[in-house]
Design an enzyme around this catalytic site. Sequence first.
Site, PDB file in Angstrom:
ATOM      1  N   GLY A   1       1.758  18.070  -8.675  1.00  0.00           N
ATOM      2  CA  GLY A   1       2.451  17.207  -7.688  1.00  0.00           C
ATOM      3  C   GLY A   1       2.662  15.753  -8.484  1.00  0.00           C
ATOM      4  O   GLY A   1       3.768  14.881  -8.129  1.00  0.00           O
ATOM      5  N   HIS A   2       1.382  14.910  -9.094  1.00  0.00           N
ATOM      6  CA  HIS A   2       1.634  14.084  -9.789  1.00  0.00           C
ATOM      7  C   HIS A   2       3.180  14.645 -11.037  1.00  0.00           C
ATOM      8  O   HIS A   2       4.073  12.924 -11.554  1.00  0.00           O
ATOM      9  CB  HIS A   2       1.057  14.246 -11.835  1.00  0.00           C
ATOM     10  CG  HIS A   2      -0.792  14.336 -10.666  1.00  0.00           C
ATOM     11  ND1 HIS A   2      -1.677  14.569 -10.441  1.00  0.00           N
ATOM     12  CD2 HIS A   2      -1.283  12.963 -10.709  1.00  0.00           C
ATOM     13  CE1 HIS A   2      -2.799  14.147 -10.284  1.00  0.00           C
ATOM     14  NE2 HIS A   2      -2.236  12.854  -9.483  1.00  0.00           N
TER      15      HIS A   2
HETATM   16  P1  AMP Z   1      -4.158  10.483  -8.004  1.00  0.00           P
HETATM   17  O1  AMP Z   1      -4.268  11.498  -9.384  1.00  0.00           O
HETATM   18  O2  AMP Z   1      -4.591  11.662  -7.332  1.00  0.00           O
HETATM   19  O3  AMP Z   1      -4.263   8.948  -8.174  1.00  0.00           O
HETATM   20  O4  AMP Z   1      -2.666  10.448  -7.314  1.00  0.00           O
HETATM   21  C1  AMP Z   1      -1.511   9.713  -8.071  1.00  0.00           C
HETATM   22  C2  AMP Z   1      -0.045  10.154  -7.094  1.00  0.00           C
HETATM   23  O5  AMP Z   1       0.473  11.187  -7.442  1.00  0.00           O
HETATM   24  C3  AMP Z   1      -0.236   8.819  -6.107  1.00  0.00           C
HETATM   25  O6  AMP Z   1       0.725   8.101  -5.635  1.00  0.00           O
HETATM   26  C4  AMP Z   1      -0.293  10.241  -4.861  1.00  0.00           C
HETATM   27  O7  AMP Z   1       0.665   9.999  -4.087  1.00  0.00           O
HETATM   28  C5  AMP Z   1       0.593  11.757  -6.583  1.00  0.00           C
HETATM   29  N1  AMP Z   1       0.256  13.248  -5.907  1.00  0.00           N
HETATM   30  C6  AMP Z   1      -1.131  13.629  -5.417  1.00  0.00           C
HETATM   31  N2  AMP Z   1      -0.864  14.690  -5.143  1.00  0.00           N
HETATM   32  C7  AMP Z   1       0.412  14.611  -4.931  1.00  0.00           C
HETATM   33  C8  AMP Z   1       1.641  15.528  -4.503  1.00  0.00           C
HETATM   34  N3  AMP Z   1       0.890  17.436  -3.976  1.00  0.00           N
HETATM   35  N4  AMP Z   1       2.651  15.904  -3.943  1.00  0.00           N
HETATM   36  C9  AMP Z   1       3.037  14.411  -4.811  1.00  0.00           C
HETATM   37  N5  AMP Z   1       1.984  13.446  -4.686  1.00  0.00           N
HETATM   38  C10 AMP Z   1       1.070  13.636  -5.225  1.00  0.00           C
END
Ligand code: AMP
Length: 294
Positions: A33-34
């Site tokens: 996702g990241h």
């Molecule tokens: P986090 O590290 O959880 O704060 O996420 C960092 C970024 O990655 C944020 O903009 C999240 O929305 C994005 N993100 C996390 N999981 C996913 C996913 N499965 N698909 C797309 N973007 C994601």
Amino acid sequence: MEIVRSVADAVRAARALPRPLGLVPTMGALHEGHLALVERARTVGASTMATIFVNPLQFGPNEDFAKYPRAFPADAKLLEDAGVDLLFAPSVDEMYPPGFTTSIDPGAIGSRFDGALRPGHFRGVATVCVKLFAIAGCDVAFFGAKDAQQVAVLRHVVRDLRLDLTIDVVPTQRAADGLALSSRNAYLSAGERAAAPGLYRALRAMTDAAARGEDDRNRIIAAGRVQLRMPLREAYLDVVDADTFAPVDAVAAQARPRSLLAIGSVWIGQTRLIDNLQLSIAPQPASAASARRA
Ligand code: AMP
């Protein structure tokens, strides 16, 4: 890829990068996702800056800040291989030195749903993101659609404070069984992981109901609820306006020109997962549409 730890070094290095500059803020423990955000940033911008910072301001006192997964060397390698130019990975003291008192309160939009379950969460998110935007001086910042309320909050912050950057949203990346990828999936036992796609199935049932013409918010929620079985426990299921996160009662009437979302969150053991899907609304019969126009 240059790795910097101090705000001063991040400002200096970011200002030297070719424009447009894309920013990908993360809390690390990176997954596909990241990496989808990085990939998108590389196609949109001339250079890409990523950040890894587990932001204590967005965690409540009884939440998982201390045990949030941290994997810096592996994360740095993934970002370098993905083509990131600059990685900013500050300490908590560097971001919030003694005497730091300012915060950004996003108002009502930040107090619903995840904001109600995590008081202060979106104040923490807005504050750290505005600080990261200022440090990076970026032209575009990339966020995942999975965290839809975060996107709504940050779009409001950028609009309300007239910040000179664009928010770009990347579709949610999922496992083959539909589960949205998340760093917190690492907390799930094998049995919990097997049950977790029930949240996605609930959201699909909600979007299917709306696509079949179901207009009533409560009946759409009920269609999702039947998909949630133990060990999944509902935290919330709802239909909201994607921009305000206000619940929407009569779906078809508000679907155009608004974008609506089926949103959901479940507890599995000690872990709470979130997800959402965009609602696509059944075409209105010609008579109903012309009656509305009249
Ligand atoms: P986090 O590290 O959880 O704060 O996420 C960092 C970024 O990655 C944020 O903009 C999240 O929305 C994005 N993100 C996390 N999981 C996913 C996913 N499965 N698909 C797309 N973007 C994601």
